[in-house]
Write an enzyme that holds these catalytic residues in place. Sequence first.
Site, PDB file in Angstrom:
ATOM      1  N   LYS A 108      -4.786 -10.819  -6.350  1.00 38.19           N
ATOM      2  CA  LYS A 108      -3.727 -10.362  -5.448  1.00 38.19           C
ATOM      3  C   LYS A 108      -3.294  -8.942  -5.794  1.00 38.19           C
ATOM      4  CE  LYS A 108      -2.274 -14.962  -4.402  1.00 38.19           C
ATOM      5  NZ  LYS A 108      -1.486 -16.044  -4.886  1.00 38.19           N
ATOM      6  N   TYR A 110      -4.891  -4.635  -5.456  1.00 42.28           N
ATOM      7  CA  TYR A 110      -5.914  -3.693  -5.016  1.00 42.28           C
ATOM      8  C   TYR A 110      -6.241  -2.723  -6.153  1.00 42.28           C
ATOM      9  CZ  TYR A 110      -4.349  -5.421  -0.500  1.00 42.28           C
ATOM     10  OH  TYR A 110      -4.012  -6.221   0.550  1.00 42.28           O
ATOM     11  N   ILE A 115      -0.135  -3.916  -5.842  1.00 37.47           N
ATOM     12  CA  ILE A 115       0.017  -5.338  -5.571  1.00 37.47           C
ATOM     13  C   ILE A 115      -0.233  -5.632  -4.090  1.00 37.47           C
ATOM     14  CG2 ILE A 115       1.604  -5.597  -7.502  1.00 37.47           C
ATOM     15  CD1 ILE A 115       3.878  -5.939  -5.483  1.00 37.47           C
ATOM     16  N   CYS A 116      -0.766  -6.797  -3.821  1.00 32.78           N
ATOM     17  CA  CYS A 116      -1.082  -7.210  -2.452  1.00 32.78           C
ATOM     18  C   CYS A 116       0.173  -7.770  -1.793  1.00 32.78           C
ATOM     19  CB  CYS A 116      -2.184  -8.267  -2.465  1.00 32.78           C
ATOM     20  SG  CYS A 116      -2.546  -8.915  -0.822  1.00 32.78           S
ATOM     21  N   LEU A 117       0.624  -7.091  -0.741  1.00 35.36           N
ATOM     22  CA  LEU A 117       1.781  -7.551   0.013  1.00 35.36           C
ATOM     23  C   LEU A 117       1.444  -7.806   1.475  1.00 35.36           C
ATOM     24  CD1 LEU A 117       4.460  -5.078  -1.404  1.00 35.36           C
ATOM     25  CD2 LEU A 117       4.165  -7.478  -1.997  1.00 35.36           C
TER      26      LEU A 117
END
Length: 164
Positions: A108, A110, A115-117
């Site tokens: 989660k 990149y 952070i992946c949101l």
Amino acid sequence: MADEAARRAVAELPLLRTAAGPRDQEGWASRLKEEYRALIQYVENNKRADNDWFRLESNAEGTRWFGKCWYVHELLKYEFAIEFDIPVTYPSTAPEIAIPELDGKTAKMYRGGKICLSDHFKPLWARNIPKFGLAHLMALGLGPWLAVEIPDLVAKGIIQHKEK
């Protein structure tokens, strides 16, 4: 939205009114004042609720932000440096928060530790332009991400407390 505590925290935050980004110098100064007010309010609310979990500061222009965030898991405090830039298309585009020391340690995230949101936060941000700002990013983006990812990374042995 997220859980009930996050809902309450966000309900107590002022909504922003100025739809200006870094390219609009006059509007950006006004937007930046609103951002600081909302962040200060969020930090004060967190301290009152004994839920202080981050520190942020910016460069003079308000376009580069950096600081620390922490998450307490099983009575151990895990602390991380965070950083993000304000996109030129802000507030139409949400900033991407990076935690460089966790880069590559979770799916989660990149490249560069961002952070992946995209699944949960970005649609919410898009529905609330220009009312959401950096305080909302912290409350509904980074906070829930830490709450899910840090316990998982600890359980898998990917991160360890610094004193261990």
